[in-house]
Write a protein that holds these residues in place. Structure first.
Motif, PDB file in Angstrom:
ATOM      1  N   VAL A 145       6.117  -5.042  55.530  1.00 38.66           N
ATOM      2  CA  VAL A 145       5.681  -4.822  56.913  1.00 38.66           C
ATOM      3  C   VAL A 145       6.608  -3.835  57.620  1.00 38.66           C
ATOM      4  N   ILE A 146       7.914  -3.951  57.361  1.00 41.29           N
ATOM      5  CA  ILE A 146       8.855  -2.999  57.958  1.00 41.29           C
ATOM      6  C   ILE A 146       8.448  -1.573  57.619  1.00 41.29           C
ATOM      7  N   LEU A 147       8.178  -1.310  56.361  1.00 42.18           N
ATOM      8  CA  LEU A 147       7.861   0.052  55.944  1.00 42.18           C
ATOM      9  C   LEU A 147       6.459   0.467  56.369  1.00 42.18           C
ATOM     10  N   ALA A 148       5.521  -0.467  56.360  1.00 43.36           N
ATOM     11  CA  ALA A 148       4.174  -0.136  56.841  1.00 43.36           C
ATOM     12  C   ALA A 148       4.228   0.310  58.297  1.00 43.36           C
ATOM     13  N   ASN A 149       5.039  -0.380  59.084  1.00 45.65           N
ATOM     14  CA  ASN A 149       5.174   0.008  60.490  1.00 45.65           C
ATOM     15  C   ASN A 149       5.853   1.360  60.627  1.00 45.65           C
ATOM     16  N   GLN A 150       6.884   1.619  59.811  1.00 46.67           N
ATOM     17  CA  GLN A 150       7.553   2.918  59.859  1.00 46.67           C
ATOM     18  C   GLN A 150       6.586   4.049  59.534  1.00 46.67           C
ATOM     19  N   VAL A 151       5.752   3.839  58.532  1.00 46.38           N
ATOM     20  CA  VAL A 151       4.771   4.856  58.148  1.00 46.38           C
ATOM     21  C   VAL A 151       3.753   5.064  59.259  1.00 46.38           C
ATOM     22  N   PHE A 152       3.307   3.969  59.852  1.00 45.38           N
ATOM     23  CA  PHE A 152       2.247   4.052  60.856  1.00 45.38           C
ATOM     24  C   PHE A 152       2.734   4.606  62.183  1.00 45.38           C
ATOM     25  N   GLY A 153       3.830   4.033  62.727  1.00 44.06           N
ATOM     26  CA  GLY A 153       4.250   4.471  64.054  1.00 44.06           C
ATOM     27  C   GLY A 153       5.708   4.229  64.381  1.00 44.06           C
ATOM     28  N   GLY A 154       6.489   3.708  63.440  1.00 47.39           N
ATOM     29  CA  GLY A 154       7.876   3.387  63.729  1.00 47.39           C
ATOM     30  C   GLY A 154       8.833   4.537  63.542  1.00 47.39           C
ATOM     31  N   ASP A 155       8.412   5.553  62.806  1.00 48.96           N
ATOM     32  CA  ASP A 155       9.268   6.688  62.469  1.00 48.96           C
ATOM     33  C   ASP A 155       8.830   7.924  63.251  1.00 48.96           C
TER      34      ASP A 155
END
Length: 684
Positions: free
Chosen positions: A290-300
């Protein structure tokens, strides 16, 4: 004041755009990490103590955390905020001023909250710093005088937030996601704050500031044995008790994707938030995916959302997403951005497009590897900070994590696959049951949103269902630009009174959040079309200045002087006088654009090129102004609210002017002088 607004807006627009144009560098390879394990012990009253010795620097940090379950405050919402404010105002042993003076003398930082305390400073003062922290936390001096002060401050801050689109959006988001009776959904109001008494604060402290679920983390240049003795001495007498633990229903997501709209007529842009609740804990197998999915989607910075809305379309300065983690209750997945009114509906389409993309298309290995590298790099940098070491040590205890959780952190991040990302995106980023909250100017964005054919519901600024807001309506027969301006001149004081005004001098200030000092504003203008204003900040000097005189005009921004162009000078000269309406009344190119409701009151709208002026139907006074500011291919809408009109020598002038350019500057005049304080030399 109007010219001040334009130049100040230009200054902030330039700074924002320059900052946003900087690209985030790609991080390098992350080194391995080695977190030192804390030595621990538990006092008989239940306080758990964790000590991490670190002798690299002669400093120490203390963190006291009460790991209590969340609780709703109901009709007395605000009791916990007031408890936080009152703890640390001295102690039963030491008066407030003496307490704070000693902290300053030691060069220490000590903060207190209803959920604990934190302190840091030089290790040679470690014992005294911890003693002061314990004294303030365990023997607070709750007085009626301090209670009344903090209560007034809380209410005043609440009133300021009512003008903030972002604050309203955050409140409504929580109400809709959790309901008003849930700890995460209830909100402060003047009524609930006024329901709180000093006795309520004392009872709240007695009930929840207890050691059973408390953790004291010590990190720095200290010795375990010495620190253990001091802690036992200072905290051993803390009475053993357990805080109440209440349970609440888990929130439900919407049955189908929908738009929830809140009308804020003063909004210069729309606040868009897509959200759904999630059940996620740090111990879950899905945590790292989930951490990385969020980074890919909108966290980064290079996320799907930001590359789409900011880089590809230029609709926003940033679009981000986050996923909450909570062991006690459901948290939220949310994606958010602020966009121009004209592209609100298009932005919603792109939000949904990117959610569909991450749920249905596997992220490429290249993108995922870049995201991993960036995330791991930041993780390793954080590990060097004592506060991070303390937080990690605490998390292992409070979240029930394995002792090697953070040693294996990088390995677990790197183990996430594209398939994992798509799987958790389908589970946690809902496509068919997501709430789209839009807070903005209804008259400009509702029509476009309706065309999306997504079910749409309306709410007020407190999350209560309401009717669709009234849109712009035509002015009654007989009302013209001239009649509106004539009524304004009459409301100001009338032509005779205005004719006596040769000069106006105004001075005031505005506070900028996190700025070292308030902005100081000075304005001087005369009836002949000359003007001067400056914006200063203590310690930084003059930030901007503008002068208009018979020969021309110039502006100075951060020490750089620039002559106004012929076009710029003509625009400014068209409204520079004691009262702008005197010049506007002579114009034939203005357009009466109907009536719009602003904050519950109707106002006539007069179009003046890129500026729209709003005049209150009842009072006749100018109450609002909206201007499109352009710099190259960048655009920003700046609004100005005029309020707190007062009579000075027979004419009315606003003593409060609120500028909104994505954030608010609330200028409060401290002095306005008519026909004094202005010299011809001021306009040189």
């Amino acid at each position: 004041m109007k010219k001040t607004i334009i130049v100040l807006s230009s200054l902030f627009l330039t700074l924002i755009m320059q900052a946003q144009d900087r690209q985030q560098p790609k991080p390098g390879l992350a080194p391995s990490i080695n977190l030192k394990k804390p030595e621990t012990f538990t006092l008989p009253n239940g306080l758990k103590v964790l000590i991490v010795e670190n002798h690299k620097l002669p400093r120490v940090a203390f963190s006291l955390t009460l790991d209590n379950a969340p609780f709703a405050e109901g009709t007395k919402k605000g009791v916990d905020d007031l408890t936080s404010s009152l703890i640390g105002n001295g102690s039963m042993k030491t008066p407030k001023d003496a307490f704070n003076e000693e902290i300053d003398f030691l060069g220490a930082d000590i903060s207190f909250f209803s959920s604990g305390a934190a302190a840091s400073g030089l290790s040679k003062y470690a014992s005294r710093i911890l003693e002061l922290m314990a004294e303030g936390a365990l023997s607070p001096n709750f007085t009626q005088e301090e209670f009344d002060k903090e209560k007034d401050k809380l209410i005043e801050g609440l009133k300021t937030q009512e003008k903030s689109v972002t604050a309203v959006a955050g409140r409504v988001e929580n109400v809709l996601a959790y309901t008003k009776t849930h700890p995460a959904g209830e909100y402060l109001s003047e009524e609930t704050i006024n329901n709180v008494s000093l006795a309520d604060v004392k009872e709240n402290y007695r009930s929840y500031f207890v050691p059973e679920n408390a953790y004291l983390v010590v990190v720095g240049d200290v010795k375990y044995k010495d620190t253990k003795k001091i802690v036992e001495k200072l905290f051993g007498s803390w009475t053993k008790a357990t805080a109440p633990r209440l349970t609440y229903s888990n929130p439900s997501n919407v049955q189908y994707t929908q738009i929830n709209f809140v009308d804020m007529p003063n909004a210069v842009q729309s606040e868009i938030t897509l959200l759904n609740t999630v059940n996620l804990k740090m111990t879950d197998a899905d945590y790292f995916p989930v951490i990385l999915a969020n980074q890919v989607f909108g966290g980064d910075f290079n996320s799907y959302l930001n590359m789409n809305l900011r880089e590809a379309h230029g609709w926003t300065y940033g679009a981000r997403s986050s996923v909450g983690v909570d062991k006690n209750m459901y948290s939220k997945f949310r994606a958010n951005s602020q966009v121009r009114n004209a592209v609100t509906d298009s932005s919603v389409v792109e939000f949904l497009k990117e959610i569909k993309r991450i749920r249905s298309e596997k992220v490429t290995d290249e993108v995922l590897n870049n995201v991993k590298a960036g995330y791991v790099g930041r993780f390793v940098m954080q590990v060097e900070k004592p506060t991070t070491v303390a937080r990690y040590a605490l998390n292992i205890q409070t979240e029930g994590l394995p002792a090697d959780f953070y040693e294996n952190y990088i390995k677990n991040i790197n183990a996430v696959t594209p398939e994992d990302v798509m799987r958790v995106a389908q589970k946690y980023f809902l496509e068919d049951n997501i709430r789209i909250l839009v807070v903005g100017k209804g008259s400009e964005v509702i029509a476009g949103l309706e065309k999306l054919k997504i079910p749409m519901f309306y709410f007020d600024k407190f999350g209560n269902p309401t009717e669709k807001p009234a849109m712009k309506k035509p002015a009654p027969a007989g009302v013209t630009v001239k009649t509106v301006l004539d009524n304004c001149i009459k409301a100001i004081g009338g032509e005779k009174a205005i004719a006596t005004v040769k000069t106006i001098f105004s001075t005031g200030s505005a506070t900028i959040p996190q700025a070292p000092a308030p902005l100081k504003y000075t304005s001087k203008k005369d009836v002949k079309g000359k003007s001067f204003f400056s914006i200063e900040m203590e310690g930084m000097g003059e930030l901007s200045k503008q002068v208009i005189n018979e020969k021309g005009g110039y502006g100075v921004n951060q020490g750089v002087r620039k002559e106004l162009t012929t076009e710029e000078l003509a625009e400014k000269k068209s409204s520079v006088t004691t009262f702008e309406e005197l010049l506007l009344a002579k114009r034939t190119d203005l357009v009466l654009d109907g009536i719009e409701t602003l904050n519950g009151s109707e106002a006539y709208m007069i179009k003046n090129g890129k500026t729209t002026l709003y005049y209150d139907v009842a009072s006749g006074l100018k109450v609002f102004e909206s201007k499109l500011v352009e710099k190259g291919d960048k655009k920003m809408t700046v609004t100005t609210t005029y309020t707190d009109y007062r009579v000075v020598k027979g004419v009315k002038v606003p003593y409060e002017i609120i500028i909104n350019q994505g954030f608010e500057l609330d200028f409060k005049m401290s002095e306005v002088k008519i026909n004094e304080g202005v010299l011809d030399t001021d306009f040189q």
